[in-house]
Scaffold this motif. Structure first.
Motif, PDB file in Angstrom:
ATOM      1  N   LYS A  65       1.011  -1.224  -0.064  1.00 22.17           N
ATOM      2  CA  LYS A  65      -0.046   0.068  -0.083  1.00 22.17           C
ATOM      3  C   LYS A  65       0.867   1.188   0.207  1.00 22.17           C
ATOM      4  CE  LYS A  65      -2.176   0.938   3.634  1.00 22.17           C
ATOM      5  NZ  LYS A  65      -3.233   1.074   4.809  1.00 22.17           N
ATOM      6  N   ARG A  66       0.520   2.053  -0.853  1.00 19.19           N
ATOM      7  CA  ARG A  66       1.288   3.286  -1.133  1.00 19.19           C
ATOM      8  C   ARG A  66       0.464   4.498  -1.184  1.00 19.19           C
ATOM      9  NH1 ARG A  66       5.368   3.852  -5.562  1.00 19.19           N
ATOM     10  NH2 ARG A  66       3.623   3.666  -6.844  1.00 19.19           N
ATOM     11  N   HIS A  67       1.021   5.694  -0.556  1.00 21.79           N
ATOM     12  CA  HIS A  67       0.031   6.966  -0.941  1.00 21.79           C
ATOM     13  C   HIS A  67       0.802   7.721  -2.084  1.00 21.79           C
ATOM     14  CE1 HIS A  67      -1.824   6.586   3.077  1.00 21.79           C
ATOM     15  NE2 HIS A  67      -0.871   6.149   3.617  1.00 21.79           N
ATOM     16  N   GLY A  71      -3.395  12.332  -2.120  1.00 21.41           N
ATOM     17  CA  GLY A  71      -3.689  11.533  -1.081  1.00 21.41           C
ATOM     18  C   GLY A  71      -4.601  10.303  -1.305  1.00 21.41           C
ATOM     19  N   LYS A  72      -4.463   9.858  -2.500  1.00 17.30           N
ATOM     20  CA  LYS A  72      -5.089   8.583  -2.945  1.00 17.30           C
ATOM     21  C   LYS A  72      -3.787   7.469  -2.501  1.00 17.30           C
ATOM     22  CE  LYS A  72      -7.618  10.225  -6.752  1.00 17.30           C
ATOM     23  NZ  LYS A  72      -7.704  10.143  -8.454  1.00 17.30           N
ATOM     24  N   ILE A  73      -4.872   6.124  -2.354  1.00 17.15           N
ATOM     25  CA  ILE A  73      -4.001   4.935  -1.875  1.00 17.15           C
ATOM     26  C   ILE A  73      -4.042   4.144  -2.970  1.00 17.15           C
ATOM     27  CG2 ILE A  73      -3.897   3.109  -0.364  1.00 17.15           C
ATOM     28  CD1 ILE A  73      -5.133   4.551   1.918  1.00 17.15           C
ATOM     29  N   GLU A  74      -2.753   3.732  -3.316  1.00 16.20           N
ATOM     30  CA  GLU A  74      -2.670   2.791  -4.323  1.00 16.20           C
ATOM     31  C   GLU A  74      -2.205   1.403  -3.923  1.00 16.20           C
ATOM     32  OE1 GLU A  74      -0.101   3.651  -8.401  1.00 16.20           O
ATOM     33  OE2 GLU A  74       1.223   2.747  -6.890  1.00 16.20           O
TER      34      GLU A  74
END
Length: 416
Positions: A65-67, A71-74
């Motif tokens: 999980k990356r920001h 501000g979205k999460i990928e």
């Protein structure tokens, strides 16, 4: 001056593999992909665990999980290990890629699980991994409670005092302990020689010894050379070491020891002496026909030099062995060979200095469970300094190794 009893116990596990810098851990290539719809993550994980399980990478998390900007999460997922035949993925994996519109790419993950928090921090820079602080759960060996730590330190104190028991000498010592009943089974110290090298050379004319004076504290540097730390009369607070090598076996056999009660030999390191004492204890507590027959056969073989091999001792019935309890010598059932302990199975060994390869292998053959030593042996240590015998996969027995961190000053307290 520090004393062992006043030292707070610090027990360090010596792993079976040499440590590597956290930023130099070995890695492997995997095939991963960004998940377009985060809601598909759970479904992907279940399907991937079925068609492409990461059997040898259980410490690696399947999802990253990356920001990202805004501000979205990928979310990214590991699809499989990368291999030469990557272009020929299995049909199920290809269908999964097409169904979820994945875009595979190659990335790196750490090959082995982290053994420290520093390693874990570096691993997570590549890809998230799981970290479980070591509890020394090696073949049933659990972590140390406060009571266990104090017990270990007390046995180490006994071992260090044994190493200082000689007259103005400091030698290696070994103590074998039953950790269940917390009882010393056997002990021993170096019985490598009992003569003064310069006196022997002057009286015999044989140039079979060499002497050296160094500030090092370890007792022997290889299987045939023994080194003994002595305290000179004119320097009560300084340790000096006398090195002795038996380069002339015939000359050694003619030496006359200072005391007839001590049988000395260049290979009688502390571990060997303690093992011999343990075996003698078993013969005394568990007398059997097997021991008597074996000794008679050996005696006849030596006297007659016949080619007939002595009768082999019957194997102990391991199903009836209780390694945690010591049988009473006065109990009539103790005469049964089936109740005799199998060597030193389940016991612990305490040493002042890290053992050499010969002694470490002797402890393997004795089925020792754990080894504790206080000081490393940088020239010949087989359990961390030069070799790591505890990690040799070809051996049929493995023990756990720990270092009890005590200051070197404890070796001098007796003389201050």
């Amino acid at each position: 001056m520090n004393d062992v009893s006043t030292v707070s116990p610090t027990i360090v596990h010596i792993p079976d593999k040499p440590p590597v810098p956290p930023d130099q851990q070995p890695t492997v290539d995997v095939v991963a992909s960004v998940i377009k719809n985060p809601k598909d993550a759970n479904t992907l994980i279940r399907r991937l665990n079925q068609i492409a399980p990461l059997e040898n990478l259980r410490h690696v998390k399947r999802i990253q999980k990356r920001h990202v900007e805004g501000g979205k999460i990928e979310l990214s997922v590991i699809l499989c290990l990368h291999s030469k035949d990557y272009d020929h993925l299995s049909q199920h994996l290809e269908e999964l890629i097409q169904s979820f519109q994945l875009s595979p790419f190659i990335t790196k993950v750490c090959k082995y699980a982290a053994t420290s928090r520093e390693e874990w921090d570096e691993q997570c820079k590549l890809w998230p991994t799981s970290f479980h602080p070591p509890t020394y759960n090696i073949d049933g060996i659990t972590g140390f409670s406060e009571d266990d730590s104090q017990s270990i330190l007390s046995f180490m104190k006994v071992t260090i005092e044994l190493a200082k028991s000689g007259d103005n000498s400091l030698v290696n010592a070994a103590v074998i302990v039953d950790p269940i009943v917390r009882q010393i089974i056997a002990s021993g110290h170096d019985e490598i020689y009992s003569w003064n090298a310069s006196t022997y050379k002057a009286s015999t004319g044989d140039d079979c010894f060499k002497e050296s004076t160094t500030p090092e504290l370890h007792p022997h540097s290889n299987g045939l050379e023994s080194q003994r730390a002595t305290l000179p009369n004119d320097s009560p607070n300084k340790l000096e070491k006398l090195g002795v090598s038996c380069l002339n076996p015939r000359g050694w056999s003619h030496q006359q020891p200072n005391t007839s009660s001590c049988y000395c030999h260049p290979l009688r390191h502390a571990v060997i002496v303690a093992i011999e004492s343990s075996a003698e204890r078993d013969r005394r507590l568990f007398p059997s026909v097997d021991y008597t027959r074996e000794k008679l056969c050996e005696a006849e073989s030596m006297q007659s030099y016949s080619s007939v091999s002595p009768a082999k001792r019957q194997k102990t019935n391991l199903k009836n062995v209780d390694n945690g309890k010591e049988s009473d010598a006065d109990n009539g059932d103790s005469n049964s060979a089936s109740e005799r302990p199998y060597l030193c199975t389940g016991f612990d060994a305490y040493l002042v200095w890290e053992p050499c390869t010969m002694c470490a292998m002797a402890l393997v053959h004795q089925r020792i469970r754990r080894i504790f030593y206080a000081f490393p042996n940088p020239k010949a240590g087989a359990l961390g300094s030069i070799h790591r015998l505890q990690g040799e996969k070809s051996l049929n027995h493995h023990y756990a190794v720990f270092r009890v961190m005590v200051p070197e000053e404890v070796l001098l307290t007796r003389y201050c």
